[in-house]
Design a protein around this motif. Structure first.
Motif, PDB file in Angstrom:
ATOM      1  N   UNK A  31       0.826  -1.204   0.000  1.00 31.41           N
ATOM      2  CA  UNK A  31       0.000   0.000   0.000  1.00 31.41           C
ATOM      3  C   UNK A  31       0.859   1.252   0.000  1.00 31.41           C
ATOM      4  N   UNK A  32       0.368   2.279  -0.663  1.00 30.27           N
ATOM      5  CA  UNK A  32       1.086   3.547  -0.641  1.00 30.27           C
ATOM      6  C   UNK A  32       1.019   4.145   0.765  1.00 30.27           C
ATOM      7  N   UNK A  33       2.094   4.743   1.235  1.00 25.47           N
ATOM      8  CA  UNK A  33       2.031   5.461   2.509  1.00 25.47           C
ATOM      9  C   UNK A  33       0.911   6.504   2.472  1.00 25.47           C
ATOM     10  N   UNK A  34       0.260   6.722   3.606  1.00 24.95           N
ATOM     11  CA  UNK A  34      -0.898   7.622   3.657  1.00 24.95           C
ATOM     12  C   UNK A  34      -0.577   9.004   3.094  1.00 24.95           C
ATOM     13  N   UNK A  35       0.618   9.477   3.384  1.00 26.79           N
ATOM     14  CA  UNK A  35       0.980  10.826   2.941  1.00 26.79           C
ATOM     15  C   UNK A  35       1.039  10.921   1.419  1.00 26.79           C
ATOM     16  N   UNK A  36       1.364   9.800   0.758  1.00 30.68           N
ATOM     17  CA  UNK A  36       1.395   9.783  -0.706  1.00 30.68           C
ATOM     18  C   UNK A  36       0.008   9.467  -1.258  1.00 30.68           C
ATOM     19  N   UNK A  37      -0.668   8.486  -0.652  1.00 29.61           N
ATOM     20  CA  UNK A  37      -1.967   8.040  -1.164  1.00 29.61           C
ATOM     21  C   UNK A  37      -2.979   9.173  -1.215  1.00 29.61           C
ATOM     22  N   UNK A  38      -2.903  10.093  -0.288  1.00 31.29           N
ATOM     23  CA  UNK A  38      -3.893  11.168  -0.214  1.00 31.29           C
ATOM     24  C   UNK A  38      -3.584  12.335  -1.150  1.00 31.29           C
TER      25      UNK A  38
END
Length: 320
Positions: free
Chosen positions: A237-244
């Motif tokens: 999964x993409x890290x949250x900071x990137x995914x958002x």
């Protein structure tokens, strides 16, 4: 010789050396071992690629699959791991910046190490399988369904069919892949690896295998994505900071779409988990991380145009 007519097909996801699970899955699907080869009285198996690498019984899995293909009880398409094996053993053309088509980097060597170890005492067999890999089609298209390892891109498929009417790769194709800007490299990469998009500038992530990644596998179907998380389709999964983060301008436009009116498409490659189910009415991934002690999965297609959640069959791969 008259062509065999099958009542249906059993499409099987990435095996990655899980030969014992494969035998159990074939048995569950109704295949019987006759004269040492699994056969079904009126169905044919289709393997979606990636029989080699990672798993405990790669040699045995290859013998099962090739024997089935030899007698017509199965077909197989090219996976990225089969193509990588070819490239690892094929010298690059003169003038290339590397010795082999697939450079012998630490990562590449590690990925194929288990396969080479299992064939260490069987070099002639390995040479035979490498030669066979070169004959594998890049995709299978029937009237009512399609199979490709990672991504159906009609533009590349149409051009491949014109340039290579035998519908398989040859030495000219292989040599051309030394240039990553060539049609041949772009075609084999798109069909067997899918579409990778760069992460936002200046960002990176660690894969589960410990490698730094600056790109991610992108979905090629469905909804209109707005963020990187909406577009990502991969086991890490993409890290949250990137995914958002909102998508960079143009990223969405670079993704080809598999239309909702196309025939059912079956892919492997993407390391899913959980209970097998369709991704869309006409799209299913059959890679459920068998070699990571997940499931080895098949879908049994007849003449339906909408993928039926009840027609997936699987076996669990138990931790030894």
């Amino acid at each position: 010789m008259a062509m065999t007519t099958y009542s249906g097909y059993d499409i099987i996801g990435d095996v990655h050396g899980c030969a014992n699970a494969l035998e159990r899955l074939l048995d569950k699907l109704g295949y019987e071992k006759l004269n040492g080869v699994f056969r079904h009285p009126n169905r044919q198996a289709i393997f979606a690629g990636d029989i080699v690498d990672r798993g405990p019984h790669i040699r045995e899995a290859l013998h099962i699959v090739k024997a089935m293909c030899d007698v017509g009880s199965a077909q197989m398409i090219m996976g990225n791991h089969e193509f990588d094996a070819i490239g690892f053993h094929t010298s690059a053309p003169k003038g290339a910046s590397r010795k082999y088509l697939r450079e012998h980097t630490e990562r590449h060597t590690r990925l194929i190490a288990e396969t080479l170890a299992q064939f260490e005492d069987f070099p002639d067999e390995w040479a035979m399988f490498l030669a066979w890999f070169k004959t594998l089609p890049l995709y299978i298209e029937k009237q009512n369904f399609r199979v490709v390892h990672a991504c159906w891109d009609q533009s590349y498929i149409d051009e491949f069919n014109v340039r290579y009417p035998e519908l398989t790769i040859d030495d000219e194709f292989l040599a051309a892949t030394a240039d990553t800007d060539s049609f041949e490299w772009q075609c084999i990469s798109r069909l067997t690896r899918g579409r990778d998009l760069p992460l936002p500038k200046g960002t990176a992530m660690q894969s589960a295998e410990g490698f730094e990644r600056r790109s991610f596998r992108a979905r090629f179907w469905g909804r209109k994505p707005k963020t990187y998380g909406d577009l990502a389709f991969q086991p890490d999964p993409l890290p949250d900071a990137i995914a958002s983060q909102p998508l960079a301008s143009g990223d969405e436009l670079e993704i080809n779409r598999y239309g909702k009116n196309e025939v059912p498409l079956f892919i492997g490659h993407y390391w899913l988990s959980g209970k097998p189910k369709p991704i869309a009415d006409n799209l299913a991934c059959l890679d459920y991380s068998a070699v990571k002690y997940g499931r080895l999965v098949a879908y049994s297609i007849d003449d339906e145009r909408i993928i039926d959640p009840d027609k997936f069959t699987w076996v669990h791969v138990d931790i030894p």
